[in-house]
Scaffold this motif. Structure first.
Motif: not given
Length: 153
Positions: A54-55, A58-59, A61-63, A65-67
């Protein structure tokens, strides 16, 4: 039941979690026997490979920004810009550019603006151990739940 324990059990790498009030020598012995079994070792090895591949950064950071509360972060006059000022007189979130443009056009007094913060975070909170840390997180969630719903409206 522990969420993490339930996930490990579901993956086949651990026994079903034992509530502390039901812990006995016999069910602890059975759980330890399960943990050292070939099937549990195989499942744990499979989980380790999945976690390793798993990265997480990256996951994460994506989470993050999603929130983000993007609607509350944008300038009301130019949504491509970040709001940094709040005008109570005009009921507007303003970017630095929009505020300066309105001030230059004598449509706005910069002294009447307040700093716009989408949300304040206490980044200096000290937690001494996992139990009090978990308890304080649960307490904060419960006490701020209704306030969060009220803020939506």
């Amino acid at each position: 039941m522990s969420v993490l324990g339930a996930m490990i059990h579901k993956a086949g790498a651990g026994p079903e979690p034992i509530p502390h009030k039901e812990l006995t020598v016999d069910n602890l012995r059975d759980a330890l026997k399960f943990v050292i079994s070939p099937s549990a070792k195989h499942a744990a090895s499979r989980m380790a490979k999945e976690i390793h591949s798993e990265d997480g950064v990256t996951r994460g950071v994506e989470s993050f920004y999603r929130h983000l509360p993007l609607l509350n972060m944008r300038c009301d006059l130019d949504p491509s810009r970040l709001a940094v000022w709040w005008s109570t007189d005009h009921c507007l979130k303003l970017s630095a550019f929009a505020a300066q443009t309105l001030a230059d056009a004598k449509q706005l007094d910069m002294d009447s603006l307040d700093v716009h913060r989408t949300k304040d975070y206490n980044s200096r909170k000290q937690v001494s151990d996992p139990v009090s840390g978990g308890a304080s997180a649960i307490f904060w969630t419960v006490t701020h739940y209704y306030a969060g719903i009220a803020e939506i409206f």
